[in-house]
Design a protein around this motif. Structure first.
Motif, mmCIF file in Angstrom:
data_model
loop_
_atom_site.group_PDB
_atom_site.id
_atom_site.type_symbol
_atom_site.label_atom_id
_atom_site.label_comp_id
_atom_site.label_asym_id
_atom_site.label_seq_id
_atom_site.Cartn_x
_atom_site.Cartn_y
_atom_site.Cartn_z
ATOM 1 N N TYR A 175 1.013 -1.465 0.021
ATOM 2 C CA TYR A 175 -0.281 -0.151 -0.017
ATOM 3 C C TYR A 175 0.965 0.822 0.324
ATOM 4 O O TYR A 175 0.219 2.501 -0.651
ATOM 5 C CB TYR A 175 -0.896 -0.136 1.103
ATOM 6 C CG TYR A 175 -2.008 -0.331 0.851
ATOM 7 C CD1 TYR A 175 -3.381 -0.888 -0.059
ATOM 8 C CD2 TYR A 175 -2.277 -1.665 1.764
ATOM 9 C CE1 TYR A 175 -4.251 -0.959 -0.139
ATOM 10 C CE2 TYR A 175 -3.886 -2.161 1.775
ATOM 11 C CZ TYR A 175 -4.496 -2.666 0.608
ATOM 12 O OH TYR A 175 -5.906 -3.173 0.278
ATOM 13 N N LEU A 176 2.283 1.289 0.478
ATOM 14 C CA LEU A 176 2.871 2.364 0.257
ATOM 15 C C LEU A 176 3.639 1.996 -0.258
ATOM 16 O O LEU A 176 4.325 3.520 -0.480
ATOM 17 C CB LEU A 176 3.209 2.514 2.533
ATOM 18 C CG LEU A 176 2.524 2.311 3.703
ATOM 19 C CD1 LEU A 176 3.088 2.315 4.286
ATOM 20 C CD2 LEU A 176 2.070 3.872 3.726
ATOM 21 N N TYR A 206 10.513 -0.032 -6.819
ATOM 22 C CA TYR A 206 9.821 -0.467 -5.141
ATOM 23 C C TYR A 206 10.529 -1.540 -5.581
ATOM 24 O O TYR A 206 11.374 -2.707 -4.945
ATOM 25 C CB TYR A 206 9.117 -1.192 -4.439
ATOM 26 C CG TYR A 206 8.432 -1.988 -3.478
ATOM 27 C CD1 TYR A 206 9.302 -1.865 -2.968
ATOM 28 C CD2 TYR A 206 7.336 -1.713 -2.837
ATOM 29 C CE1 TYR A 206 9.588 -2.723 -1.539
ATOM 30 C CE2 TYR A 206 6.993 -2.592 -1.996
ATOM 31 C CZ TYR A 206 7.988 -2.872 -0.561
ATOM 32 O OH TYR A 206 7.779 -3.282 -0.201
ATOM 33 N N MET A 216 3.289 2.345 -3.704
ATOM 34 C CA MET A 216 2.884 2.339 -5.094
ATOM 35 C C MET A 216 3.530 3.619 -5.573
ATOM 36 O O MET A 216 2.948 3.953 -6.660
ATOM 37 C CB MET A 216 1.225 2.816 -4.682
ATOM 38 C CG MET A 216 0.812 0.976 -4.408
ATOM 39 S SD MET A 216 -1.211 1.309 -4.896
ATOM 40 C CE MET A 216 -1.682 -0.382 -3.871
ATOM 41 N N GLY A 217 4.173 4.348 -4.969
ATOM 42 C CA GLY A 217 4.583 5.328 -6.190
ATOM 43 C C GLY A 217 4.239 6.751 -4.951
ATOM 44 O O GLY A 217 5.111 8.030 -5.466
ATOM 45 N N GLU A 218 4.075 6.874 -3.486
ATOM 46 C CA GLU A 218 3.058 8.771 -3.495
ATOM 47 C C GLU A 218 4.226 8.614 -2.555
ATOM 48 O O GLU A 218 3.992 9.749 -1.715
ATOM 49 C CB GLU A 218 1.556 7.348 -2.723
ATOM 50 C CG GLU A 218 0.166 7.790 -3.798
ATOM 51 C CD GLU A 218 -0.733 7.705 -3.974
ATOM 52 O OE1 GLU A 218 -1.407 7.211 -2.685
ATOM 53 O OE2 GLU A 218 -1.491 7.277 -4.857
ATOM 54 N N HIS A 219 4.182 7.420 -1.844
ATOM 55 C CA HIS A 219 5.645 8.118 -0.561
ATOM 56 C C HIS A 219 7.183 7.015 -0.924
ATOM 57 O O HIS A 219 7.011 7.279 -1.720
ATOM 58 C CB HIS A 219 4.545 7.290 0.366
ATOM 59 C CG HIS A 219 3.550 7.000 1.003
ATOM 60 N ND1 HIS A 219 3.564 8.390 2.066
ATOM 61 C CD2 HIS A 219 2.291 6.666 0.793
ATOM 62 C CE1 HIS A 219 1.313 8.332 2.094
ATOM 63 N NE2 HIS A 219 1.400 7.263 1.583
ATOM 64 N N SER A 232 5.227 0.210 -7.075
ATOM 65 C CA SER A 232 6.290 1.644 -8.308
ATOM 66 C C SER A 232 7.616 0.039 -8.406
ATOM 67 O O SER A 232 7.629 -0.848 -8.007
ATOM 68 C CB SER A 232 6.847 2.842 -7.647
ATOM 69 O OG SER A 232 7.403 2.388 -6.613
#
Length: 313
Positions: free
Chosen positions: A80-81, A148, A83-86, A145
């Protein structure tokens, strides 16, 4: 005991590993192919990190069945963390923090609640597996991402898998803690004789709690890396990994009675498990039979440990 016998007892596991690799190479030439050896290193790295955490718990006289479920929960959270948003560090720290929290819960249950390690960690194993399903809605979490994914798929100098590098760094840290620090000596003391450790002034409850936290942190890191490798946060990920970690420790000479074990034995034990699984896959042996073989290995290793202690007595 002669010098040769002592060396065999200390480093016999290394000889067994070498013989196993030679046998697998003879049975299947494809085993020794560079691509397959790299795959073995990747397979070993995640289980090896998990096994090093388990090593601290078992040497201290404990037992942890929950690490596989911690891998599942943290893997879902990491997906969840991731995905490229964080930033990726956010996902890693979240996994480490959750692993430490779950390990702390195990440690308090065992040291303060006086629950048997088997019961406490069995309850955590079941509960956390359910938590992973709740968080993910029972479905794999996809869409992580590319950055990741590269954490596990990349190579150092184009040759050494990043996963193997992470495993090496963590191994060096764990080896140093266990062999060169006061904390490491106290871990062995607690496993050797809990009452004597308490009388000598060691805070036994704090030690018991801390080793479960270490196991939880290692499981959190393993969950983070496993999601990167599989490119999906599966709530069922890590299922059975606790058995592989325990097997690696037992094969590597860590006594289930506590107080005995070497870090390099655990590393070789993890490698042996990967070599056996990989070799049997190449030879076309069913995964069902592989579980039977793994069970036999555990029983034989524990029998050898028990008989060794009986002879000493």
């Amino acid at each position: 005991m002669g010098k040769r016998q002592k060396l065999m007892k200390e480093y016999g596991i290394v000889l067994i590993f070498i013989v196993l690799v030679i046998v697998m190479t003879i049975l299947s030439p494809n085993f020794a192919q560079p691509k397959n050896l790299i795959n073995i290193l990747k397979q070993t790295s995640i289980n090896g990190i998990l096994s090093l955490g388990m090593m601290f718990v078992i040497i201290s006289g404990g037992f942890d069945l929950s690490v596989g479920s911690i891998v599942g929960v943290t893997g879902v959270v990491a997906a969840y963390l991731g995905m490229g948003e964080h930033p990726l560090i956010v996902g890693l720290l979240a996994c480490i923090g959750l692993g430490a929290l779950f390990g702390l819960t195990n440690g308090i249950g065992v040291s303060v609640g006086n629950l048997p390690p088997f019961i406490m960690t069995l309850g955590m194993m079941t509960g956390l597996r359910g938590l992973a399903l709740v968080i993910s809605g029972g479905q794999p979490v996809t869409g992580i991402s590319k950055e990741y994914v590269n954490i596990s798929s990349g190579f150092l100098f184009g040759v050494i898998p990043y996963l193997a590098v992470y495993f090496l760094i963590i191994t060096v840290i764990c080896a140093f803690i266990l062999t060169k620090t006061v904390y490491g000596r106290r871990v062995y003391s607690c496993g050797g004789n809990l009452l004597a450790a308490r009388v000598s002034g060691i805070n036994v409850k704090a030690m018991q709690t801390s080793v479960y936290m270490i196991a939880g942190i290692m499981a959190g890191i393993a969950g983070f890396l496993l999601t990167a490798r599989t490119t999906v946060g599966a709530p069922t990920a890590g299922d059975g990994y606790e058995m592989d970690a325990i097997t690696a420790c037992v094969i590597g000479g860590v006594s289930m009675n506590g107080g005995t074990g070497k870090w390099f034995g655990v590393v070789i034990g993890a490698l042996i498990i990967s070599v056996i699984a990989n070799g049997l896959d190449i030879l076309g042996v069913s995964s069902h039979y592989q579980k039977i073989i793994k069970g036999i290995i555990i029983i034989v290793a524990v029998l050898a440990d028990v008989n060794g202690k009986t002879k000493k007595a």
